[in-house]
Design an enzyme around this catalytic site. Sequence first.
Site, mmCIF file in Angstrom:
data_model
loop_
_atom_site.group_PDB
_atom_site.id
_atom_site.type_symbol
_atom_site.label_atom_id
_atom_site.label_comp_id
_atom_site.label_asym_id
_atom_site.label_seq_id
_atom_site.Cartn_x
_atom_site.Cartn_y
_atom_site.Cartn_z
ATOM 1 C CE LYS A 1 -3.393 -2.872 -0.043
ATOM 2 N NZ LYS A 1 -4.278 -3.337 0.990
HETATM 3 C C1 PLP Z 1 -5.195 -4.482 1.539
HETATM 4 C C2 PLP Z 1 -6.689 -4.399 1.532
HETATM 5 C C3 PLP Z 1 -7.482 -4.678 2.668
HETATM 6 C C4 PLP Z 1 -6.971 -5.336 3.905
HETATM 7 O O1 PLP Z 1 -5.930 -4.745 4.485
HETATM 8 P P1 PLP Z 1 -4.916 -5.574 5.426
HETATM 9 O O2 PLP Z 1 -4.121 -4.446 6.006
HETATM 10 O O3 PLP Z 1 -4.121 -6.468 4.534
HETATM 11 O O4 PLP Z 1 -5.718 -6.302 6.443
HETATM 12 C C5 PLP Z 1 -8.845 -4.431 2.598
HETATM 13 N N1 PLP Z 1 -9.423 -3.996 1.472
HETATM 14 C C6 PLP Z 1 -8.714 -3.758 0.352
HETATM 15 C C7 PLP Z 1 -9.424 -3.253 -0.860
HETATM 16 C C8 PLP Z 1 -7.334 -3.971 0.344
HETATM 17 O O5 PLP Z 1 -6.637 -3.769 -0.787
#
Ligand code: PLP
Length: 399
Positions: A195
């Site tokens: 991210k």
């Molecule tokens: C990465 C992601 C999540 C979950 O996040 P984590 O930090 O991995 O638990 C939820 N929704 C979307 C669309 C994502 O890309």
Amino acid sequence: MTGRPIPYGHQDITEADIQAVVDALRADFLTQGPRVAAFEAEVAAACRARHAVAVSSGTAALHLAALAVGLGPGDAVLVPANTFVASANCALYAGAEVRLVDIEPGTHNVSLASLDRALTTWLRPERPRVVVPVHFAGHPVDLPGLAALARRHGLTIIEDASHALGAASLEGGQWHPVGCGRWSAATVLSLHPVKHITTGEGGVVLTDDAGIAAAVRSLRHHGIVRDPALLEQAEGRDQPWYYEMQALGFNYRLTALQCALGLSQLSRLPAYLERRRQIARRYAAAFQGLRHVRLPVEAPWARHAYHLFVIEVDFAALGTRRVEVMRRLRGEGIQTAVHYIPIYRHPYYRKRYGLDPADFPETEAYYARALTIPLFPAMTDADVDRVVNAVRRVLGGER
Ligand SMILES: *Cc1c(COP(=O)(O)O)cnc(C)c1O
């Protein structure tokens, strides 16, 4: 010569990041304490939200946001079919049910027309209570449009902004960052390594609502409350040792080590966004002549955060298959991915709801064509050139 493999996404860790974590290791608090509060304050400022609460993952953030808005059994949550499973799972954690909605072409975000249709023909016993828009790939959802629809149908909005830290929407002549709380009850960020910024694992709930912030704060720590002003039982008001558990919470805390990393990463967010947008422009210019490839869009009112760069490829017209294209690109050291396998195609959701892919024509059409190519700020110009050359070679067919 293929060179080192280029993944579709990757973290960027600097010496300053490493030093920040080392400093945190030498400090008094390994979890909670001043670094957590400082990180929360900086994230809130970056997104122009009143409150930010840091938790252990984006999934935990979705779970607690769902509980904090009062979601429970008998409720339904509307979720776009094109997203990561966590966007939907939070409803089930809270005891509510999931109702999937088709996407719109172009942005691949939730279709407001499909959402409106689903709500006007609502037959299920559950009460539609919450909608979880996902700013897919970093392109903001039309929030003013969604908010108007939500108001009409009495829905609460929880934004899944896992892809969209730094994205913004233009309204009333001003840019409003995703997470600012202008249109929704809460917004969720993920701090996973692919991210925009990372803490290893981590997540944030952003909100302008003091009640939601307090509920998330308590739920991340076992449902425990210490603030004398918020106690239910008067006996504790003058007892310094007193705390009480008011709800069934969890240990979803983010450590001080992680917040130290997050703070250090956050200082580079503007540069990261600029680099992501620069690479996206470079790709758009390089691929615009490819006959069987459709490029990401950016609405005039939107600032895209480019978490992902997804191209849509007409594999049949190219006389090939996606698996073959991915194999050839991997042969050149370029990793690609598919975002996402639609939620209704996962066995768990298929069995639970008996869903028919034919009910989601736009998601199906998109899923057949989607290909995510590498985009992350630590890519060098030479990496970008390698991706450009390989994609042009493999997807050929100039206009
Ligand atoms: C990465 C992601 C999540 C979950 O996040 P984590 O930090 O991995 O638990 C939820 N929704 C979307 C669309 C994502 O890309």
